[in-house]
Scaffold this active site. Structure first.
Site, short mmCIF file in Angstrom:
data_model
loop_
_atom_site.label_atom_id
_atom_site.label_comp_id
_atom_site.label_asym_id
_atom_site.label_seq_id
_atom_site.Cartn_x
_atom_site.Cartn_y
_atom_site.Cartn_z
N GLU A 1 -8.12 -5.56 -10.15
CA GLU A 1 -8.83 -4.87 -9.06
C GLU A 1 -9.28 -3.51 -9.59
OE1 GLU A 1 -6.31 -3.82 -5.70
OE2 GLU A 1 -4.68 -3.21 -7.01
N LYS B 1 0.87 -1.19 0.00
CA LYS B 1 0.00 0.00 0.00
C LYS B 1 0.90 1.24 0.00
CE LYS B 1 -4.53 1.35 1.87
NZ LYS B 1 -5.17 1.60 0.58
N1 PDD Z 1 -8.11 2.23 -1.12
N2 PDD Z 1 -7.18 -1.82 -4.05
C1 PDD Z 1 -6.64 -0.60 -4.09
C2 PDD Z 1 -5.74 -0.23 -5.22
C3 PDD Z 1 -6.92 0.34 -3.05
O1 PDD Z 1 -6.37 1.56 -3.08
C4 PDD Z 1 -7.80 -0.05 -2.01
C5 PDD Z 1 -8.11 0.88 -0.86
C6 PDD Z 1 -8.36 -1.33 -2.03
C7 PDD Z 1 -9.29 -1.81 -0.94
O2 PDD Z 1 -8.58 -2.05 0.26
P1 PDD Z 1 -9.28 -1.89 1.69
O3 PDD Z 1 -10.46 -2.80 1.68
O4 PDD Z 1 -8.25 -2.34 2.64
O5 PDD Z 1 -9.67 -0.45 1.86
C8 PDD Z 1 -8.02 -2.20 -3.05
C9 PDD Z 1 -8.13 3.13 0.01
C10 PDD Z 1 -9.42 3.14 0.73
C11 PDD Z 1 -7.70 4.52 -0.45
O6 PDD Z 1 -6.65 4.58 -1.07
O7 PDD Z 1 -8.37 5.50 -0.14
#
Ligand code: PDD
Length: 284
Positions: free
Chosen positions: A177, A144
């Protein structure tokens, strides 16, 4: 707004970033977005474990438990009276004269502060439109990372097309995704979603929805599916911390799933808030 900067709580106006912070110059840092419901964190433990994973994978020398991040995050929602919202936390490699190699003796920089988040109830009941876009990002989407240029450029394309999200594919047989979400399809009563590997972020809500599916005795498979599978699916939905779970009813201008949220999507949505005080997804 009160901001956590390293170990201190300060007013937003003092929460400035140095121009040579490596997060700012190289995107050299990692982050999390953690949802707060009724003044309590949702799945905090899972988010902190993923944050530690991202730190370890990028070689940022920071130990979340030793630095009391958990306690600081709890203080942060109290100080800001966060009831329904989210906390953004980012940790960069730190400040150093601009040069690509990892600097020696640089301390990581932590910033955390509240951001707005509300359940998208209307979109959840009506379903959303998405577009398909080629996945031109790097091959470590499991981290992330602050490097979100590929994601933001692609999200903008969705916005310009009047859609809510863009779904990435590496090739026609490989949907990965969304630009900020994970993607699921349903076919003949089984849920399919991309395996948790380097092509996707292993979303916390992705894992939570799979946990709910197990609780509800809905079979699921973590396997790669194609654009055609997506377009022919009985149901399609996406998930993320801020969007929770959103049924998809239109892909690239064509209706999917009879243009309305299907029964499995509805069942998952109805069950979504049953465990909203959960700190960690049970594994069994
Ligand atoms: N985004 N894939 C990507 C590329 C993401 O940036 C995110 C989350 C997810 C979903 O992950 P999670 O369920 O842990 O939120 C999948 C966050 C919310 C953001 O960048 O704001």
């Amino acid at each position: 707004m009160i901001v956590l900067k390293n170990n201190q709580f300060i007013e937003r106006e003092y929460a400035t970033i140095d121009m040579e912070d490596r997060g700012h110059q190289f995107g050299d840092g990692v982050y999390e977005v953690i949802r707060v419901y009724e003044g309590r964190y949702f799945l905090l433990q899972d988010h902190l474990e993923r944050l530690q994973y991202s730190l370890n994978e990028t070689g940022i020398n920071f130990n979340i438990s030793e630095e009391n991040v958990h306690d600081h995050l709890h203080q942060l929602i109290d100080l800001n009276d966060v009831e329904d919202g989210a906390i953004y936390i980012q940790i960069t490699r730190g400040i150093a004269p601009r040069s690509h190699p990892f600097p020696k003796d640089t301390s990581p920089m932590v910033f955390a502060y509240p951001i707005k988040a509300t359940s998208p109830t209307e979109a959840q009941s009506k379903g959303i439109k998405v577009i398909l876009e080629e996945d031109f990002r790097w091959l470590r989407c499991d981290i992330k990372s602050l490097n979100l240029l590929g994601n933001v450029m692609t999200k903008q394309k969705a916005v310009e097309a009047g859609a809510t999200e863009a779904i990435f594919y590496r090739d026609e047989n490989h949907v990965t995704e969304g630009s900020s979400t994970n993607v699921f399809i349903v076919k003949d009563g089984t849920i399919y979603t991309h395996p948790a590997d380097n092509y996707i972020l292993n979303g916390i809500n992705r894992r939570y929805l799979l946990y709910l599916a197990k609780e509800l005795n809905i079979p699921y498979k973590e396997t790669i599916f194609s654009i055609n599978d997506l377009k022919q699916a009985d149901e399609v939905f996406i998930s993320s911390t801020t969007s929770e779970m959103l049924p998809v009813v239109n892909v690239d201008g064509e209706p999917v799933a009879n243009n309305k949220p299907g029964p499995i999507s509805k069942q998952l949505l109805e069950t979504f808030f049953k465990y909203k005080d959960l700190n960690q997804i049970p594994t069994h």
